[in-house]
Design a protein around this motif. Structure first.
Motif, PDB file in Angstrom:
ATOM      1  N   GLU A 183       0.835  -1.206   0.000  1.00  0.00           N
ATOM      2  CA  GLU A 183       0.000   0.000   0.000  1.00  0.00           C
ATOM      3  C   GLU A 183       0.869   1.254   0.000  1.00  0.00           C
ATOM      4  O   GLU A 183       0.553   2.250  -0.646  1.00  0.00           O
ATOM      5  CB  GLU A 183      -0.941   0.001   1.210  1.00  0.00           C
ATOM      6  CG  GLU A 183      -2.148  -0.912   1.019  1.00  0.00           C
ATOM      7  CD  GLU A 183      -3.222  -0.709   2.084  1.00  0.00           C
ATOM      8  OE1 GLU A 183      -3.094   0.218   2.902  1.00  0.00           O
ATOM      9  OE2 GLU A 183      -4.178  -1.494   2.087  1.00  0.00           O
ATOM     10  N   THR A 184       1.980   1.186   0.733  1.00  0.00           N
ATOM     11  CA  THR A 184       2.860   2.351   0.778  1.00  0.00           C
ATOM     12  C   THR A 184       3.537   2.566  -0.571  1.00  0.00           C
ATOM     13  O   THR A 184       3.570   3.685  -1.089  1.00  0.00           O
ATOM     14  CB  THR A 184       3.924   2.159   1.876  1.00  0.00           C
ATOM     15  OG1 THR A 184       3.242   1.915   3.105  1.00  0.00           O
ATOM     16  CG2 THR A 184       4.790   3.394   2.009  1.00  0.00           C
ATOM     17  N   VAL A 185       4.025   1.461  -1.169  1.00  0.00           N
ATOM     18  CA  VAL A 185       4.695   1.577  -2.466  1.00  0.00           C
ATOM     19  C   VAL A 185       3.762   2.187  -3.513  1.00  0.00           C
ATOM     20  O   VAL A 185       4.160   3.044  -4.299  1.00  0.00           O
ATOM     21  CB  VAL A 185       5.195   0.189  -2.941  1.00  0.00           C
ATOM     22  CG1 VAL A 185       5.596   0.234  -4.408  1.00  0.00           C
ATOM     23  CG2 VAL A 185       6.358  -0.275  -2.087  1.00  0.00           C
ATOM     24  N   PHE A 186       2.502   1.764  -3.489  1.00  0.00           N
ATOM     25  CA  PHE A 186       1.566   2.223  -4.517  1.00  0.00           C
ATOM     26  C   PHE A 186       0.736   3.425  -4.070  1.00  0.00           C
ATOM     27  O   PHE A 186      -0.208   3.791  -4.761  1.00  0.00           O
ATOM     28  CB  PHE A 186       0.630   1.086  -4.930  1.00  0.00           C
ATOM     29  CG  PHE A 186       1.297   0.049  -5.775  1.00  0.00           C
ATOM     30  CD1 PHE A 186       1.447   0.242  -7.140  1.00  0.00           C
ATOM     31  CD2 PHE A 186       1.802  -1.105  -5.209  1.00  0.00           C
ATOM     32  CE1 PHE A 186       2.074  -0.706  -7.915  1.00  0.00           C
ATOM     33  CE2 PHE A 186       2.425  -2.057  -5.980  1.00  0.00           C
ATOM     34  CZ  PHE A 186       2.567  -1.856  -7.338  1.00  0.00           C
ATOM     35  N   GLY A 187       1.079   4.017  -2.941  1.00  0.00           N
ATOM     36  CA  GLY A 187       0.312   5.148  -2.436  1.00  0.00           C
ATOM     37  C   GLY A 187      -1.171   4.828  -2.352  1.00  0.00           C
ATOM     38  O   GLY A 187      -2.029   5.627  -2.705  1.00  0.00           O
ATOM     39  N   TRP A 188      -1.470   3.619  -1.913  1.00  0.00           N
ATOM     40  CA  TRP A 188      -2.872   3.183  -1.841  1.00  0.00           C
ATOM     41  C   TRP A 188      -3.460   3.629  -0.502  1.00  0.00           C
ATOM     42  O   TRP A 188      -2.940   3.264   0.550  1.00  0.00           O
ATOM     43  CB  TRP A 188      -2.928   1.659  -1.951  1.00  0.00           C
ATOM     44  CG  TRP A 188      -4.315   1.126  -2.127  1.00  0.00           C
ATOM     45  CD1 TRP A 188      -5.097   0.552  -1.183  1.00  0.00           C
ATOM     46  CD2 TRP A 188      -5.076   1.135  -3.322  1.00  0.00           C
ATOM     47  NE1 TRP A 188      -6.306   0.205  -1.706  1.00  0.00           N
ATOM     48  CE2 TRP A 188      -6.317   0.552  -3.030  1.00  0.00           C
ATOM     49  CE3 TRP A 188      -4.829   1.608  -4.632  1.00  0.00           C
ATOM     50  CZ2 TRP A 188      -7.327   0.403  -3.989  1.00  0.00           C
ATOM     51  CZ3 TRP A 188      -5.833   1.445  -5.573  1.00  0.00           C
ATOM     52  CH2 TRP A 188      -7.060   0.849  -5.246  1.00  0.00           C
ATOM     53  N   PRO A 189      -4.512   4.427  -0.532  1.00  0.00           N
ATOM     54  CA  PRO A 189      -4.992   5.035   0.712  1.00  0.00           C
ATOM     55  C   PRO A 189      -5.772   4.054   1.582  1.00  0.00           C
ATOM     56  O   PRO A 189      -6.934   4.289   1.912  1.00  0.00           O
ATOM     57  CB  PRO A 189      -5.891   6.169   0.213  1.00  0.00           C
ATOM     58  CG  PRO A 189      -6.409   5.674  -1.092  1.00  0.00           C
ATOM     59  CD  PRO A 189      -5.328   4.823  -1.695  1.00  0.00           C
ATOM     60  N   GLY A 190      -5.157   2.972   1.968  1.00  0.00           N
ATOM     61  CA  GLY A 190      -5.867   1.955   2.745  1.00  0.00           C
ATOM     62  C   GLY A 190      -5.395   1.910   4.181  1.00  0.00           C
ATOM     63  O   GLY A 190      -4.659   2.781   4.659  1.00  0.00           O
ATOM     64  N   LEU A 191      -5.827   0.852   4.836  1.00  0.00           N
ATOM     65  CA  LEU A 191      -5.526   0.690   6.256  1.00  0.00           C
ATOM     66  C   LEU A 191      -4.027   0.482   6.493  1.00  0.00           C
ATOM     67  O   LEU A 191      -3.468   0.989   7.459  1.00  0.00           O
ATOM     68  CB  LEU A 191      -6.294  -0.536   6.751  1.00  0.00           C
ATOM     69  CG  LEU A 191      -6.573  -0.606   8.230  1.00  0.00           C
ATOM     70  CD1 LEU A 191      -7.324   0.611   8.681  1.00  0.00           C
ATOM     71  CD2 LEU A 191      -7.376  -1.873   8.534  1.00  0.00           C
ATOM     72  N   GLY A 192      -3.403  -0.250   5.611  1.00  0.00           N
ATOM     73  CA  GLY A 192      -1.989  -0.559   5.780  1.00  0.00           C
ATOM     74  C   GLY A 192      -1.167   0.715   5.856  1.00  0.00           C
ATOM     75  O   GLY A 192      -0.343   0.889   6.747  1.00  0.00           O
ATOM     76  N   ARG A 193      -1.431   1.615   4.906  1.00  0.00           N
ATOM     77  CA  ARG A 193      -0.672   2.863   4.911  1.00  0.00           C
ATOM     78  C   ARG A 193      -1.012   3.691   6.138  1.00  0.00           C
ATOM     79  O   ARG A 193      -0.157   4.337   6.726  1.00  0.00           O
ATOM     80  CB  ARG A 193      -0.948   3.639   3.640  1.00  0.00           C
ATOM     81  CG  ARG A 193       0.338   4.126   3.011  1.00  0.00           C
ATOM     82  CD  ARG A 193       0.066   4.911   1.768  1.00  0.00           C
ATOM     83  NE  ARG A 193      -0.631   6.148   2.077  1.00  0.00           N
ATOM     84  CZ  ARG A 193      -1.041   6.988   1.125  1.00  0.00           C
ATOM     85  NH1 ARG A 193      -0.842   6.703  -0.147  1.00  0.00           N
ATOM     86  NH2 ARG A 193      -1.653   8.089   1.450  1.00  0.00           N
ATOM     87  N   LEU A 194      -2.283   3.647   6.537  1.00  0.00           N
ATOM     88  CA  LEU A 194      -2.711   4.386   7.728  1.00  0.00           C
ATOM     89  C   LEU A 194      -1.930   3.911   8.950  1.00  0.00           C
ATOM     90  O   LEU A 194      -1.461   4.719   9.762  1.00  0.00           O
ATOM     91  CB  LEU A 194      -4.216   4.179   7.958  1.00  0.00           C
ATOM     92  CG  LEU A 194      -4.805   4.892   9.170  1.00  0.00           C
ATOM     93  CD1 LEU A 194      -4.852   6.394   8.938  1.00  0.00           C
ATOM     94  CD2 LEU A 194      -6.204   4.368   9.487  1.00  0.00           C
ATOM     95  N   VAL A 195      -1.785   2.594   9.060  1.00  0.00           N
ATOM     96  CA  VAL A 195      -1.086   2.047  10.221  1.00  0.00           C
ATOM     97  C   VAL A 195       0.392   2.434  10.185  1.00  0.00           C
ATOM     98  O   VAL A 195       0.973   2.784  11.214  1.00  0.00           O
ATOM     99  CB  VAL A 195      -1.258   0.513  10.277  1.00  0.00           C
ATOM    100  CG1 VAL A 195      -0.377  -0.084  11.357  1.00  0.00           C
ATOM    101  CG2 VAL A 195      -2.712   0.172  10.537  1.00  0.00           C
ATOM    102  N   VAL A 196       0.977   2.403   8.992  1.00  0.00           N
ATOM    103  CA  VAL A 196       2.371   2.818   8.883  1.00  0.00           C
ATOM    104  C   VAL A 196       2.517   4.256   9.386  1.00  0.00           C
ATOM    105  O   VAL A 196       3.377   4.577  10.205  1.00  0.00           O
ATOM    106  CB  VAL A 196       2.861   2.696   7.427  1.00  0.00           C
ATOM    107  CG1 VAL A 196       4.247   3.309   7.274  1.00  0.00           C
ATOM    108  CG2 VAL A 196       2.878   1.238   7.006  1.00  0.00           C
ATOM    109  N   GLU A 197       1.602   5.111   8.911  1.00  0.00           N
ATOM    110  CA  GLU A 197       1.633   6.514   9.364  1.00  0.00           C
ATOM    111  C   GLU A 197       1.463   6.592  10.875  1.00  0.00           C
ATOM    112  O   GLU A 197       2.160   7.338  11.562  1.00  0.00           O
ATOM    113  CB  GLU A 197       0.512   7.320   8.689  1.00  0.00           C
ATOM    114  CG  GLU A 197       0.736   7.583   7.210  1.00  0.00           C
ATOM    115  CD  GLU A 197      -0.571   7.921   6.471  1.00  0.00           C
ATOM    116  OE1 GLU A 197      -0.550   7.930   5.232  1.00  0.00           O
ATOM    117  OE2 GLU A 197      -1.602   8.159   7.160  1.00  0.00           O
ATOM    118  N   ALA A 198       0.508   5.779  11.375  1.00  0.00           N
ATOM    119  CA  ALA A 198       0.203   5.828  12.808  1.00  0.00           C
ATOM    120  C   ALA A 198       1.413   5.402  13.639  1.00  0.00           C
ATOM    121  O   ALA A 198       1.683   5.976  14.690  1.00  0.00           O
ATOM    122  CB  ALA A 198      -0.995   4.931  13.119  1.00  0.00           C
TER     123      ALA A 198
END
Ligand SMILES: Nc1ncnc2c1ncn2[C@@H]1O[C@H](COP(=O)(O)OP(=O)(O)OP(=O)(O)O)[C@@H](O)[C@H]1O
Ligand SMILES: [Mg+2]
Lengths: 335, 324
Positions: free
Chosen positions: A280-295
């Motif tokens: 999700e991070t690699v593809f800039g996909w605005p999902g939960l995975g990226r949210l958790v990484v940010e969190a």
């Protein structure tokens, strides 16, 4: 399976979920250091502000009481406020969840469409060229890190060929009103074919990345299970009855071979829902995975806690679904 | 004599294995006549099952089947196309396998497994008609409460009932020949005779022929008009059951009879045959039984074919011609 039996099985999940809550809670409660200090990081908050945050989060209460509160809140979907977003954590998660589910489902479809036919053909034509190629391919797929494969895809199809977008979920100006929050569905509801195709182009690369990774494993499982099923007496007997080859392979052998495949697919889906942070991070996909990484980077405690709980619950429920499917495929298993 | 239903000539089936080529069936000639029950006996590994799997084209690569001819109702089964062969299987020649538990698919109901057989050979039957026929078949093979049992899965039946279900499936299209591969090995004695009675009844009702494959010469003596004794992939003796049992020609048949309590009419004590079944990758020269044979002579090292003993009998033994 009777509805009563189903209910019983569901009730059996309660202690499991309770156990998960204890672990998630304990993880947070027992982490050394002052969570408030950790959360605030280097920001210059004074003692009074910290104290008020501590009270807001209930950190001044005794542990048991905090746990009961946590549990009560969790059941009602109240995971507290995200300090960073200044909004309820539950709300933020719900906003991001559909993107992840959508990506997971499309990946799952790709994985199944690739893995099952390939696994079956490889098993039927054992040791043929196609079997060998599929074996090499799946070994590559299993061992290649998803993000690396994803980056290769981006470089080729987005950067070099300009066929597909580099990242995101939908292009500018293509946004559609959120109804289900599944963009592909919403685009169809809005009657916007252009938006639908645009969303499809966006989801393609991340879904192929995740889907092929999953297909690699699923194909191995399907092939192995098919080879075993094809060697069974019931396959010989089915042929001896004069059934067509397609029916012998596609029904008699496959239905039995699907049992392990379904189990692995369910477990893999669980880890896709939870474990696609990198993709999700690699593809800039605005999902939960990226949210958790940010969190995690912003030390957003309540959000991480809620996400971990959600992952665990999803995992348990998917295993339950796998059990259900298992009993449908295998009549000998009574739940 | 020539009015055979099935007439196998020069059947050879081999499997390449890591230990070498296994010649599982090695020049088998067999005839099955209309309406008769032919017993096929032999020790484990003598090639009984593979012989009939070969006839039906069910040996899978890397297994290899060769035959001079497999005559069946004016056709040569060894020269049929795959789809022509499919039309024969289950429709004209049906099979029941050694173990019903593993031969029935655990994931499908009995209804599905009977109905699909009927539909495969008669695509125009409706679902309902096929279902009715399935119920009829279950009744015919003596399964109580047939209509309800139709929706049961194989594991929900007892061993004997499961065998009956397999017979029902095999006979659903009223075949002309039933190959019953050890229909009773997995069952206890009382159930054994029930299942054999059932097959006998069905043979009479449907007017079909039966090949009864078994280890047990006693069963053959009770139920089969003719018998073929197999040893190491070959037929070593064949003829009317009574004659073969009363005056066996081949020393192996004699040994087999002497090792069977119910049939040892010779007053000799029960004797197991000395020695062991040959390794299928390293078969002895000449007569396959010669290393174990008490009467072996020099000539037995030469290749030997089935020799007529009387118009109805033959044996693969140098002694065969010398019989009084
Ligand atoms: N697929 C196969 N690959 C290799 N060898 C095989 C295969 N099928 C059968 N054989 C061999 O062929 C020989 C004959 O086997 P077959 O099953 O016909 O024996 P059988 O007379 O039916 O014995 P049983 O009474 O135990 O059923 C055996 O040596 C067996 O090991
Ligand atoms: Mg056998």
């Amino acid at each position: 399976m009777t509805p009563l039996r189903l209910l019983e099985r569901l009730l059996q999940l309660v202690p499991v979920l309770l156990g998960i809550s204890v672990i998630v809670f304990a993880m947070m409660a027992l982490t050394p250091g002052d969570p408030v200090q950790i959360m605030l990081g280097d920001s210059l908050a004074n003692e009074a502000q910290k104290e008020s945050l501590r009270r807001d989060m209930g950190l001044d209460l005794p542990v048991m009481e905090r746990f009961v509160r946590f549990l009560g809140n969790a059941v009602t979907g109240n995971f507290g406020l995200s300090f960073f977003h200044r909004r309820p954590v539950g709300e933020i998660i719900l906003e991001r969840l559909p993107a992840t589910i959508e990506l997971t489902l499309v990946s799952l479809v790709i994985a199944i469409l690739v893995a099952i036919p390939l696994g079956v053909i490889a098993a039927v034509r054992r040791d043929s060229l196609l079997d060998r190629l599929a074996t090499v391919g799946s070994m590559l797929g299993v061992s290649m890190p998803g993000f690396w494969f994803g980056i290769l895809l981006i470089l080729l199809f987005a950067v070099q060929l300009h066929w597909l977008p580099v990242s995101g979920r939908i292009g500018f100006g293509q946004e559609v009103p959120a109804v289900t929050r599944f963009v592909l569905v919403d685009a169809l509801i809005a009657g916007r074919l252009d938006s639908f195709l645009d969303a499809l182009r966006h989801i393609l690369l991340p879904a192929v990345t995740l889907g092929l990774g999953m297909a690699a494993l699923l194909m191995r499982v399907t092939r192995t299970a098919m080879v075993e099923a094809l060697a069974q007496d019931y396959v010989v007997f089915a042929e001896a009855k004069g059934l067509s080859r397609a029916r012998v392979i596609g029904r008699h052998a496959l239905k039995n071979a699907l049992i392990p495949t379904v189990t692995v697919a369910a477990i893999e889906t669980g880890s896709l829902l939870g474990g696609n942070m990198i993709v999700e991070t690699v593809f800039g996909w605005p999902g939960l995975g990226r949210l958790v990484v940010e969190a995690i980077f912003t030390r957003n405690y309540p959000l991480v806690q809620a996400a971990v709980l959600l992952y665990a619950v999803t995992y348990v429920l998917l295993n339950f679904v796998a059990d259900l499917l298992y009993s449908v495929l295998n009549p000998k298993v009574r739940l | 004599m020539n009015a055979s239903l099935l007439s196998i000539r020069g059947l050879r089936t081999s499997f390449p294995t890591r230990r070498g080529l296994v010649q599982a069936v090695d020049g088998v000639d067999l005839d099955v006549r209309p309406g008769e029950c032919l017993g096929v006996v032999g020790e484990s590994g003598s090639g009984k099952s593979v012989t009939f799997l070969s006839v039906l084209g069910l040996v899978r690569p890397p297994g290899r089947v060769e035959a001079d001819a497999i005559g069946f109702l004016g056709r040569d089964l060894s020269r049929l196309s795959p789809s022509e062969m499919r039309a024969v299987r289950g429709r004209e020649i049906a099979v029941t396998m050694q173990d019903a538990l593993t031969a029935l698919n655990p994931s499908f109901t009995v209804e599905t497994q009977i109905v699909e057989t009927i539909e495969a050979h008669d695509p125009s039957v409706g679902r309902k008609a096929a279902r009715t026929r399935a119920i009829e078949m279950l009744r015919l093979v003596g399964i109580p409460d047939a209509e309800r049992r139709l929706s049961a899965y194989p594991h929900q039946f007892s061993g004997g009932m499961r065998q009956r279900v397999m017979v029902a499936i095999a006979l659903a299209c009223r075949p002309k020949l039933l190959i019953a591969d050890e229909p009773t090995t997995a069952l206890d004695v009382t159930i054994q005779s029930q299942v054999l009675d059932l097959i006998d009844d069905m043979r009479a009702t449907l007017g079909m022929s039966v090949v009864l494959i078994t280890h047990d010469l006693g069963i053959v003596a009770e139920r089969c008009e003719r018998v073929a004794v197999m040893y190491a992939g070959q037929v070593v003796e064949t003829g009317p059951t009574r004659q073969v049992v009363e005056t066996p020609v081949h020393p192996y048949t004699r040994g087999l009879l002497r090792s069977m309590p119910r049939l040892s009419h010779l007053d000799a004590p029960l004797l197991p045959i000395d020695g062991q079944v040959p390794d299928p990758t390293r078969l002895p020269e000449g007569c396959r039984f010669q290393p174990r044979c008490p009467q072996a002579i020099e000539e037995c090292l030469q290749p030997i074919r089935l020799r007529p003993v009387s118009p109805a009998r033959a044996a693969r033994c140098v002694l065969a011609g010398a019989e009084p």
